[in-house]
Design a protein around this motif. Structure first.
Motif, PDB file in Angstrom:
ATOM      1  N   ARG A  83     -26.716  18.896 -41.660  1.00  0.00           N
ATOM      2  CA  ARG A  83     -25.264  18.677 -40.987  1.00  0.00           C
ATOM      3  C   ARG A  83     -24.884  19.733 -40.086  1.00  0.00           C
ATOM      4  N   LYS A  84     -25.175  21.105 -40.319  1.00  0.00           N
ATOM      5  CA  LYS A  84     -24.730  22.239 -39.749  1.00  0.00           C
ATOM      6  C   LYS A  84     -25.810  22.174 -38.517  1.00  0.00           C
ATOM      7  N   GLU A  85     -26.961  21.997 -38.706  1.00  0.00           N
ATOM      8  CA  GLU A  85     -27.778  21.959 -37.261  1.00  0.00           C
ATOM      9  C   GLU A  85     -27.377  20.865 -36.337  1.00  0.00           C
ATOM     10  N   LEU A  86     -26.950  19.700 -36.890  1.00  0.00           N
ATOM     11  CA  LEU A  86     -26.581  18.642 -36.180  1.00  0.00           C
ATOM     12  C   LEU A  86     -25.517  19.037 -35.375  1.00  0.00           C
ATOM     13  N   LEU A  87     -24.411  19.482 -35.972  1.00  0.00           N
ATOM     14  CA  LEU A  87     -23.135  19.725 -35.374  1.00  0.00           C
ATOM     15  C   LEU A  87     -23.299  20.888 -34.392  1.00  0.00           C
ATOM     16  N   GLU A  88     -24.237  21.869 -34.617  1.00  0.00           N
ATOM     17  CA  GLU A  88     -24.562  22.806 -33.493  1.00  0.00           C
ATOM     18  C   GLU A  88     -25.105  22.265 -32.332  1.00  0.00           C
ATOM     19  N   TYR A  89     -26.184  21.140 -32.710  1.00  0.00           N
ATOM     20  CA  TYR A  89     -26.871  20.714 -31.555  1.00  0.00           C
ATOM     21  C   TYR A  89     -25.963  19.866 -30.650  1.00  0.00           C
ATOM     22  N   ARG A  90     -25.115  18.988 -31.623  1.00  0.00           N
ATOM     23  CA  ARG A  90     -24.448  18.028 -30.615  1.00  0.00           C
ATOM     24  C   ARG A  90     -23.192  18.915 -29.777  1.00  0.00           C
ATOM     25  N   GLY A  91     -22.737  20.140 -30.314  1.00  0.00           N
ATOM     26  CA  GLY A  91     -21.980  20.732 -29.671  1.00  0.00           C
ATOM     27  C   GLY A  91     -22.863  21.295 -28.178  1.00  0.00           C
ATOM     28  N   LYS A  92     -23.928  21.493 -28.347  1.00  0.00           N
ATOM     29  CA  LYS A  92     -24.718  22.209 -26.934  1.00  0.00           C
ATOM     30  C   LYS A  92     -25.043  20.966 -26.152  1.00  0.00           C
ATOM     31  N   VAL A  93     -25.541  19.859 -26.731  1.00  0.00           N
ATOM     32  CA  VAL A  93     -25.844  18.607 -25.887  1.00  0.00           C
ATOM     33  C   VAL A  93     -24.649  17.536 -25.959  1.00  0.00           C
ATOM     34  N   GLN A  94     -23.895  17.619 -24.927  1.00  0.00           N
ATOM     35  CA  GLN A  94     -22.695  16.862 -24.893  1.00  0.00           C
ATOM     36  C   GLN A  94     -22.757  15.431 -23.994  1.00  0.00           C
TER      37      GLN A  94
END
Ligand SMILES: Nc1ncnc2c1ncn2[C@@H]1O[C@H](COP(=O)(O)OP(=O)(O)OP(=O)(O)O)[C@@H](O)[C@H]1O
Length: 313
Positions: A83-94
């Motif tokens: 979940r944490k990695e996915l949240l971080e990824y989705r922040g960087k790739v919008q």
């Protein structure tokens, strides 16, 4: 050139054609490869249904590729699972969508829309920093700070798209996948939003994937273009080279269909594409896969197509 932020490598995406329970396979993407770099824009251009949005959905992990891989700063995104990695990824790739209203909640103010991502993605540490960040974001996207207290319906379409861009910056986007971001806006407003994206690219180093059916707008912000037809990239490379010397019959067809007479586009194309074929015939022959590709210039490539010799102008 430096490492790409996103690299799409030989991606195939198949769907069940008739939905669940069906055994018919539909190949929406066929061996797609491209790279997105910091501070640069790639335009993905093609008509409705060619697979442009599917590319974006794979990059944002809405779907998984059937084959091939997608790398984020060199790392395969299928490895992003927590979940944490996915949240971080989705922040960087919008993602930014066509309808700027659809992605805003009508019951919340602009301030709310920008505050939430700043807090969720831990971009500010206290109330004072929050206010300063909100004001900085509004200034960046050229909206008055007083608009923070407004609701989405009190803004124009162009202003709403600016709020969406501000929100992408708020979560710390490195890459923005902009899916037809200006197609619902008036021509006069369209250029303002494209120029803002250009500034975000140049001044903040954001990498853009600019998804559009309109080849004419690509040259405003995209150094490179990939022309897609029915799940395949048929011509790719330097945008100006493609516009000046469109080589694949399908690219020439797209150029002949440029819909927007208000854009000073025709000045960019040296010669009128010389058609001896009807649009239907071009589509049929573009569907047939022929091995190999040609290099037209330093950074301009085109796949081979059937009856190639007859159709080179
Ligand atoms: N989840 C899905 N299941 C089945 N088929 C799908 C699915 N998603 C997309 N497709 C099909 O894949 C093809 C490509 O769709 P996609 O939305 O990527 O096209 P597009 O080029 O973005 O078009 P548009 O500009 O209309 O959105 C279409 O034929 C579509 O019907």
């Amino acid at each position: 050139m430096s490492q790409p932020i996103i690299e799409v490598k030989n991606v195939i995406k198949e769907f069940l054609a008739g939905g669940m329970g069906s055994k018919d396979i539909f190949r929406a993407l066929n061996d797609i490869s491209f790279k997105l770099y910091k501070g640069r824009t790639l335009a993905l251009v093609g008509e409705s249904g060619c697979g442009k949005s599917t590319c974006a959905r794979l990059i944002t992990k809405v779907h998984e590729p059937t084959q091939g891989e997608i790398l984020f700063n060199g790392k395969d995104i299928t490895e992003i699972t927590s979940r944490k990695e996915l949240l971080e990824y989705r922040g960087k790739v919008q993602m930014i969508f066509q309808d700027p209203f659809g992605s805003l909640n009508p019951t919340h103010t602009i301030e709310h829309h920008l505050t939430r991502p700043l807090l969720i993605h831990k971009q500010v540490s206290n109330k004072q920093a929050l206010r300063a960040k909100l004001e900085e974001l509004m200034t960046l996207v050229e909206l008055p700070v007083s608009d923070l207290s407004k609701y989405p319906h009190q803004l124009s379409g162009g202003q709403r798209q600016r709020v969406n861009l501000a929100r992408a910056i708020a979560v710390g986007a490195e890459v923005i996948l902009a899916d037809e971001p200006t197609s619902m806006l008036d021509v006069s407003i369209r250029l303002g939003v494209l120029n803002l994206m250009k500034q975000m690219k140049e001044q903040m180093g954001i990498g853009f994937l600019y998804i559009t059916h309109d080849l004419a707008t690509a040259h405003y912000i995209a150094e490179e273009t990939a022309v897609m037809y029915r799940g395949r990239i048929v011509e790719w490379g330097d945008t100006r080279s493609i516009l000046r010397n469109p080589t694949h019959p399908y690219t020439r067809l797209l150029i002949s269909a440029v819909p927007d007479p208000d854009l000073p586009f025709h000045q960019l194309v040296d010669s009128e594409p010389n058609y001896s074929l009807s649009a239907d015939k071009i589509r049929t022959l573009s569907l047939k896969e022929v091995d190999g590709y040609q290099q037209i210039s330093d950074n301009h490539f085109v796949v081979n197509w059937e009856n190639e010799k007859e159709n080179v102008a």
